[in-house]
Design a protein around this motif. Sequence first.
Motif, PDB file in Angstrom:
ATOM      1  N   THR A  91      77.646  38.842   3.583  1.00 27.51           N
ATOM      2  CA  THR A  91      76.601  37.827   3.732  1.00 27.51           C
ATOM      3  C   THR A  91      75.248  38.484   3.481  1.00 27.51           C
ATOM      4  OG1 THR A  91      77.935  36.672   5.392  1.00 27.51           O
ATOM      5  CG2 THR A  91      75.590  36.115   5.268  1.00 27.51           C
ATOM      6  N   PRO A  92      74.576  38.095   2.407  1.00 23.93           N
ATOM      7  CA  PRO A  92      73.298  38.743   2.078  1.00 23.93           C
ATOM      8  C   PRO A  92      72.273  38.578   3.195  1.00 23.93           C
ATOM      9  CG  PRO A  92      74.115  37.454   0.223  1.00 23.93           C
ATOM     10  CD  PRO A  92      74.978  37.109   1.387  1.00 23.93           C
ATOM     11  N   THR A  93      71.536  39.620   3.434  1.00 21.33           N
ATOM     12  CA  THR A  93      70.443  39.577   4.402  1.00 21.33           C
ATOM     13  C   THR A  93      69.284  38.763   3.858  1.00 21.33           C
ATOM     14  OG1 THR A  93      71.100  41.779   5.130  1.00 21.33           O
ATOM     15  CG2 THR A  93      68.902  41.038   5.765  1.00 21.33           C
ATOM     16  N   SER A  94      69.117  38.787   2.547  1.00 21.53           N
ATOM     17  CA  SER A  94      68.005  38.079   1.909  1.00 21.53           C
ATOM     18  C   SER A  94      68.452  37.565   0.548  1.00 21.53           C
ATOM     19  CB  SER A  94      66.818  39.029   1.745  1.00 21.53           C
ATOM     20  OG  SER A  94      65.859  38.485   0.873  1.00 21.53           O
ATOM     21  N   ALA A  95      67.843  36.474   0.124  1.00 15.85           N
ATOM     22  CA  ALA A  95      68.168  35.923  -1.196  1.00 15.85           C
ATOM     23  C   ALA A  95      67.630  36.791  -2.323  1.00 15.85           C
ATOM     24  CB  ALA A  95      67.611  34.508  -1.332  1.00 15.85           C
ATOM     25  N   THR A  96      66.757  37.725  -1.996  1.00 14.57           N
ATOM     26  CA  THR A  96      66.203  38.596  -3.035  1.00 14.57           C
ATOM     27  C   THR A  96      67.001  39.894  -3.187  1.00 14.57           C
ATOM     28  OG1 THR A  96      64.707  39.672  -1.481  1.00 14.57           O
ATOM     29  CG2 THR A  96      63.873  37.724  -2.638  1.00 14.57           C
ATOM     30  N   SER A  97      68.018  40.072  -2.379  1.00 16.05           N
ATOM     31  CA  SER A  97      68.810  41.308  -2.448  1.00 16.05           C
ATOM     32  C   SER A  97      69.589  41.393  -3.756  1.00 16.05           C
ATOM     33  CB  SER A  97      69.801  41.374  -1.281  1.00 16.05           C
ATOM     34  OG  SER A  97      69.133  41.524  -0.061  1.00 16.05           O
ATOM     35  N   THR A  98      69.830  42.628  -4.183  1.00 15.34           N
ATOM     36  CA  THR A  98      70.758  42.849  -5.282  1.00 15.34           C
ATOM     37  C   THR A  98      71.965  43.593  -4.727  1.00 15.34           C
ATOM     38  OG1 THR A  98      69.642  44.911  -5.866  1.00 15.34           O
ATOM     39  CG2 THR A  98      68.965  42.934  -7.037  1.00 15.34           C
ATOM     40  N   PHE A  99      73.071  43.512  -5.445  1.00 17.38           N
ATOM     41  CA  PHE A  99      74.314  44.112  -4.971  1.00 17.38           C
ATOM     42  C   PHE A  99      74.851  45.073  -6.022  1.00 17.38           C
ATOM     43  CE2 PHE A  99      73.676  40.459  -2.420  1.00 17.38           C
ATOM     44  CZ  PHE A  99      74.220  40.781  -1.188  1.00 17.38           C
ATOM     45  N   LEU A 100      75.100  46.284  -5.585  1.00 21.30           N
ATOM     46  CA  LEU A 100      75.785  47.243  -6.438  1.00 21.30           C
ATOM     47  C   LEU A 100      77.263  47.148  -6.106  1.00 21.30           C
ATOM     48  CD1 LEU A 100      75.967  49.624  -8.427  1.00 21.30           C
ATOM     49  CD2 LEU A 100      75.498  51.150  -6.489  1.00 21.30           C
ATOM     50  N   VAL A 101      78.047  46.754  -7.109  1.00 20.36           N
ATOM     51  CA  VAL A 101      79.481  46.550  -6.904  1.00 20.36           C
ATOM     52  C   VAL A 101      80.226  47.606  -7.705  1.00 20.36           C
ATOM     53  CG1 VAL A 101      81.354  44.882  -6.980  1.00 20.36           C
ATOM     54  CG2 VAL A 101      79.004  44.080  -6.726  1.00 20.36           C
ATOM     55  N   MET A 102      81.044  48.379  -7.012  1.00 23.85           N
ATOM     56  CA  MET A 102      81.794  49.445  -7.666  1.00 23.85           C
ATOM     57  C   MET A 102      83.283  49.164  -7.492  1.00 23.85           C
ATOM     58  SD  MET A 102      79.509  52.793  -6.658  1.00 23.85           S
ATOM     59  CE  MET A 102      80.110  52.874  -4.995  1.00 23.85           C
ATOM     60  N   GLY A 103      83.975  48.981  -8.603  1.00 27.26           N
ATOM     61  CA  GLY A 103      85.398  48.657  -8.539  1.00 27.26           C
ATOM     62  C   GLY A 103      86.232  49.649  -9.319  1.00 27.26           C
TER      63      GLY A 103
END
Lengths: 201, 203
Positions: free
Chosen positions: B80-92
């Motif tokens: 659940t994002p803390t803020s709508a301006t956050s970006t997410f680094l996704v490593m798979g």
Amino acid sequence: MAITINGTGSISGLSAGGLPNSSVTAADLATVQDWSGKTISNIGGGGKVLQIQQAVMTDTQSFSGGFTTFEDVTNLSVSITPSASTSKVLVMYSVMITGNTFGRRYAFRLSRGGTAIGIHDSAGSKTRASGCGMPLDSNGVMDFHSNTILDSPATTSATTYKVQVVCNDSPTVNVNIASNEADNGNHSRPVSSITVMEIAG
Amino acid sequence: MAIRFDGDGSIFGMSEGGLPDASVTIDDLATTLDLSSKTLTLPSGIGSKILQVKNAVKQGDQSFTASSWTTITDTQVSITPTSATSTFLVMGSYVLGAGGAWRSMGRISRNESSFVGGYQGDAAGSKDRTQMGGVPYTVYNGSQRPCKMYLIDSPATTSTLTYEMQIYCNDGGTIYVNKSGQEADNGNHTRSCSFLTVFEISG
């Protein structure tokens, strides 16, 4: 100096430190707040990741002809300007690369501003690289390669990290293209990426 | 106004700025400390950029025959994002084997419906546009091949998100996750792990 209580609501003659115990003075905060520059420093427990940048390559690039010097993968390049010269930069890249000829070798490495980093020690005349590959199939196969390198660029100037490839004995090396691909849904066009994170020193 | 000393140890009538030099006033702190909204502004470069990190590890195996996007179970990460301006680094990262000369297509998806970050290979004829593709193709007697990807996503929401890895195979064959397609039960053969890690990074 005598302390004078003025009718204007001010007190004169009261020395710095002349306030009651527990009163806060500029000297009390001097280690964290620079009054002249209006900045705060010496904060412990703060985050270490100062910034993150990424480039995603969605197109393709082919390298033809058994070249013996590393060439840039044009769109697998990202620039970052470190906040401090003591910062470290964590570089993570994942590249889909393969040759188009069974059993022929290729190699890749990371470059920082034209200087190879994270490569093998010198060993005779062998190519110094971060990794290498060889197509084990020649029918739509791709090879994934990834690396994670913690770099110390020691600069606050814009710094560019690039993935480079070389193919000493492979006629063609492709990024984001499978070997001997066909134009149907059994074959795919993927992406490659390079990500850099500035870590406080 | 006259300054008055009260018997309870307090002073009334002192004007703003009436204390000696080196005393701290609101103005002194104004650039970093907003007392009205009770916020402290830290200098550039200070303060955590990583707000949270979550991880999922798939230790079991799974087989796939579908020709449409199918989730690799146990690789889902809900955040659940803390803020709508956050970006997410996704490593798979996942490991594949094949029961024949099959090719897989793979991606990291958000809420099982989109390519993370919107990234997919550029259009090229009738070839499928993916994030990861073209492996493992052949079996090679117990071999497995890894696929790994790092991508940044900007979902612009504070609603709970689910990231997961998905694959499919158009060749009509069977693709295996975390095992080869031609294994024997001895120490020469391996069972692997796949993982998905998600970092929320402040905008």
